[in-house]
Design an enzyme around this catalytic site. Sequence first.
Site, PDB file in Angstrom:
ATOM      1  N   SER A   1       0.838  -1.195   0.000  1.00  0.00           N
ATOM      2  CA  SER A   1       0.000   0.000   0.000  1.00  0.00           C
ATOM      3  C   SER A   1       0.880   1.254   0.000  1.00  0.00           C
ATOM      4  O   SER A   1       1.624   1.486  -0.944  1.00  0.00           O
ATOM      5  CB  SER A   1      -0.959  -0.040   1.194  1.00  0.00           C
ATOM      6  OG  SER A   1      -1.975   0.923   1.074  1.00  0.00           O
TER       7      SER A   1
ATOM      8  N   HIS B   1      -4.075  -1.770  -4.440  1.00  0.00           N
ATOM      9  CA  HIS B   1      -5.490  -2.098  -4.209  1.00  0.00           C
ATOM     10  C   HIS B   1      -6.332  -1.943  -5.479  1.00  0.00           C
ATOM     11  O   HIS B   1      -7.477  -1.489  -5.434  1.00  0.00           O
ATOM     12  CB  HIS B   1      -6.068  -1.211  -3.108  1.00  0.00           C
ATOM     13  CG  HIS B   1      -5.257  -1.185  -1.854  1.00  0.00           C
ATOM     14  ND1 HIS B   1      -4.931  -2.320  -1.145  1.00  0.00           N
ATOM     15  CD2 HIS B   1      -4.680  -0.135  -1.188  1.00  0.00           C
ATOM     16  CE1 HIS B   1      -4.201  -1.976  -0.084  1.00  0.00           C
ATOM     17  NE2 HIS B   1      -4.029  -0.670  -0.096  1.00  0.00           N
TER      18      HIS B   1
END
Length: 236
Positions: free
Chosen positions: A118, A153
Amino acid sequence: MSHPPQVALLGGGFSTDEDGLLDDWVLEHARTHRPKVCFLPTASGDAPGYAENFLTAFRDRPDCEPSVLHLFDRKLAQDVVYVGGGNTANLLAVWRVHGVDRVLREAYDGGTLMCGISAGANCWAQSSHTDSFGPLTHLPDGLGLLPGSVCPHYDSEPGRRRSYRSAVATGVLPAGWALDDGTGALFANGRPTQTVSRAPGAHVYRVVSDGAGEADERALPCRELRRGRGAGGRRP
């Protein structure tokens, strides 16, 4: 034998996956057989629970020596630097204020494998697609160890794919790499050398502008990671 500068982008790892396959894969590419692995939880504000989760996942492994680097500890005699998720913009700002960005660059040039999930994937590129400010937007001031942009993501957060494709198509972000959750991408000297997946159907994508206001998206072939094959089978 010297190792080239490497970055591994992760769509998973100890904080989200129980099987440890992506973490096994990362350790395979360290410069030593039993690497020193340093976790940086800066993006989460050095959250104690996050750091403890890392140590819980790594301390009993026979194939590495884990540690945690908090903000004011500058010792980076490590083989792997593993950056956690959180707020990309805050992470970069704090690193720069305290000179951590320079320490990381020196370690990278010396052969330390940089990786993260992330925000910990976003930070290594020139630019990234982020929700650091609330709504999905672009961040043009990453560390620049990887050319172009990164989007994490890609398959799991509403609006990610559409927003990132639009940013690349219009030139707001340069061409880059998008990761579904459960995938990993390894780069050496800024060039991709491996893409892997621990989840069937999850991919890493190359996303570029077609020059006419649209984005071209190409799924890269990912080797599937399985216990005992492809990940070294080293996790006890």
